[in-house]
Design an enzyme around this catalytic site. Structure first.
Site, short mmCIF file in Angstrom:
data_model
loop_
_atom_site.label_atom_id
_atom_site.label_comp_id
_atom_site.label_asym_id
_atom_site.label_seq_id
_atom_site.Cartn_x
_atom_site.Cartn_y
_atom_site.Cartn_z
N GLU A 273 51.44 41.46 51.11
CA GLU A 273 49.97 41.52 50.61
C GLU A 273 49.05 40.40 51.26
O GLU A 273 48.70 39.78 50.47
CB GLU A 273 50.20 41.30 49.17
CG GLU A 273 51.09 42.08 48.47
CD GLU A 273 51.27 41.87 46.77
OE1 GLU A 273 50.90 40.61 46.38
OE2 GLU A 273 51.67 42.37 46.01
N CYS A 352 20.53 25.34 41.29
CA CYS A 352 20.22 24.04 40.32
C CYS A 352 21.56 23.61 39.96
O CYS A 352 21.89 23.62 38.69
CB CYS A 352 19.21 24.32 39.10
SG CYS A 352 17.63 25.11 39.81
N TYR A 381 36.94 36.05 50.16
CA TYR A 381 36.66 35.32 49.06
C TYR A 381 35.04 34.70 49.39
O TYR A 381 34.73 33.69 48.98
CB TYR A 381 37.58 33.98 48.71
CG TYR A 381 39.02 34.55 48.73
CD1 TYR A 381 39.28 35.39 47.48
CD2 TYR A 381 39.89 34.39 49.66
CE1 TYR A 381 40.79 36.14 47.43
CE2 TYR A 381 41.25 35.24 49.64
CZ TYR A 381 41.39 35.91 48.42
OH TYR A 381 42.69 36.33 48.27
C1 LIG Z 1 45.25 36.66 45.87
C2 LIG Z 1 46.25 37.45 45.94
C3 LIG Z 1 46.91 37.87 47.42
C4 LIG Z 1 46.28 37.52 48.84
O1 LIG Z 1 46.12 36.33 48.97
P1 LIG Z 1 45.47 35.79 50.53
O2 LIG Z 1 45.52 34.21 50.41
O3 LIG Z 1 44.10 36.49 50.44
O4 LIG Z 1 46.27 36.27 51.39
C5 LIG Z 1 48.09 38.49 47.43
N1 LIG Z 1 48.82 38.78 46.34
C6 LIG Z 1 48.28 38.56 45.13
C7 LIG Z 1 49.26 38.96 44.04
C8 LIG Z 1 47.31 37.72 45.01
O5 LIG Z 1 46.98 37.55 43.73
#
Ligand SMILES: *Cc1c(COP(=O)(O)O)cnc(C)c1O
Length: 425
Positions: A273, A352, A381
């Site tokens: 992921e 602010c 992000y």
């Molecule tokens: C945020 C998240 C990611 C991705 O994180 P990165 O640092 O952008 O690779 C993958 N899996 C889950 C469950 C997340 O919450």
């Protein structure tokens, strides 16, 4: 690694001068490089090729539908954490069987929408959530596949706000509880529990925490299999680093060199992921200098971008390299550099809040009103966390591909600020 390069003293994204884009599209502005997105996706696919993993891009890092389409065309699946992200994946033309869904607070509507969409895996975070998912799957007559999110209790050595795999975290269940979880729900007729999910935090700038977490997960899977349970898949999550500094993160190959040997004979379908490793270096935020303000021995460079555009510095002390887009001095992307012409400044926005800064005590060449600054590694992000606080319309987003660029999100207007309120009049 990215395709943002200086040519004749001017920053280019691939084949296009970013000043030209900012001139046409205005600032603040997010500019993404399609080649960089593809490069990082392909680097991960190549590094982990032996495992034939499903690579599920974390939508929350960069959610623009045009970016999602580009990655879907590369073969990416998606990691979603809300009904809204599920909707984005669907609208981007994702293969829904390659979508995995995490999050501790899935609502009934979100679960039902994901069942109807036929997603690959629900990454379930608690017993109560499993029961609800099973009930909804039974009622809808739609089967669910479930991975249990476990908490391997390893320290990813990242900021405490982005650590997710320690025992005291709200995510997942402890390893000991995981076996009880399978004993209780392993035979469920509506929701088929046959996988383990991990996500230890992000960014994790070393392969070691993954090695520890995966080793623990494999021991758990071994125990489960001996107990008669079927475990078909292991989702090792995201959090792989990106180069905020210069070559500051392991590459996809570095992570894979440690991770692939652990998994090659596991007989498990592997899911990754990655978010920021694909998206972070693929985007910059362009900001125009409004004012220079001297205050004691401090200089503030006040720009038209703010924490509402990029909140990472304020939220978790995120570091972003910043350099003028037109500069005779090549960008000095190394920590603690010092050049005679440079000066230590704070780059701040106009919101602010004292936390409204993009960089503190940073060496920059001399800049003046009207100059354009590039804030690097802002693809992940960045826009995704932007807000309209102080009633600031959100910035536009541009995608560059070779010598072409196009707007992929128009700049918000004042009318956009009031849209959902006026609908009630
Ligand atoms: C945020 C998240 C990611 C991705 O994180 P990165 O640092 O952008 O690779 C993958 N899996 C889950 C469950 C997340 O919450």
């Amino acid at each position: 690694m990215d395709y943002f390069l200086y040519r004749n003293g001017q920053l280019h994204c691939e084949g296009v001068s970013v000043e030209e884009i900012a001139g046409a599209a205005g600032t603040p502005l997010y500019v993404y490089s399609a080649q960089t997105l593809r490069h990082h996706y392909r680097a991960i696919a190549a590094a982990f090729a032996e495992l034939k993993p499903a690579i599920c891009f974390a939508i929350k890092s960069l959610s623009n539908i045009h970016v999602l389409r580009l990655l879907a065309q590369e073969g990416a699946g998606f990691d979603v954490v809300s009904g809204g992200e599920l909707f984005r994946a669907h609208e981007a033309g994702a293969e829904m069987a390659k979508v995995v869904y995490a999050g501790v607070g899935k609502t009934d509507q979100e679960i039902t929408a994901a069942l109807e969409a036929g997603i690959g895996y629900f990454n379930v975070e608690s017993e109560a959530e499993f029961e609800e998912l099973s009930r909804l799957a039974g009622r809808a007559g739609l089967p669910a596949r479930v991975a249990l999110r476990v908490n391997p209790d390893v320290d990813p050595k990242t900021h405490r706000y982005t650590t997710t795999g320690k025992r005291e975290s709200k995510f997942g269940v402890d390893l000991e509880r995981a076996e009880k979880f399978f004993q209780r729900f392993g035979g469920d007729e509506h929701a088929r529990l046959d996988a383990i999910h991990l996500h230890i935090g992000s960014p994790v700038f070393s392969a070691q925490p993954y090695v520890e977490a995966i080793t623990k997960a494999l021991e758990l899977i071994e125990r489960l299999r001996r107990g008669g349970f079927t475990v078909n898949a292991l989702d090792i999550g995201g959090g792989f680093g990106a180069d905020y500094g210069l070559a500051s993160s392991p590459s996809a190959m570095d992570y894979a060199a440690r991770i692939v040997p652990l998994l090659r004979n596991s007989g498990l379908k592997i899911i990754l992921e990655p978010g920021r490793q694909i998206s972070a270096n693929a985007g910059i935020l362009l900001a125009r200098v409004l004012y220079i303000k001297e205050s004691g021995d401090k200089q503030f460079v006040i720009v038209d971008a703010a924490m509402t555009d990029l909140i990472r510095p304020a939220l978790y002390e995120g570091y972003h390299f910043i350099w003028p887009t037109r500069s005779e001095m090549p960008p000095q992307r190394v920590a603690g550099f010092s050049l005679p012409d440079c000066r230590k400044v704070d780059v701040v926005g106009g919101v602010c809040e004292s936390a409204d800064f993009l960089a503190k005590d940073r060496m920059l060449p001399p800049v003046a009103r009207g100059d354009l600054l590039a804030v690097y590694t802002a693809g992940a992000y960045g826009f995704a966390m932007s807000s309209q606080y102080n009633s600031r319309p959100r910035s536009a987003e541009v995608l560059v591909d070779g010598s072409q660029w196009r707007l992929i999100r128009r700049r918000e207007t004042f009318d956009d600020l009031l849209m959902a309120e006026r609908a009630l009049e």
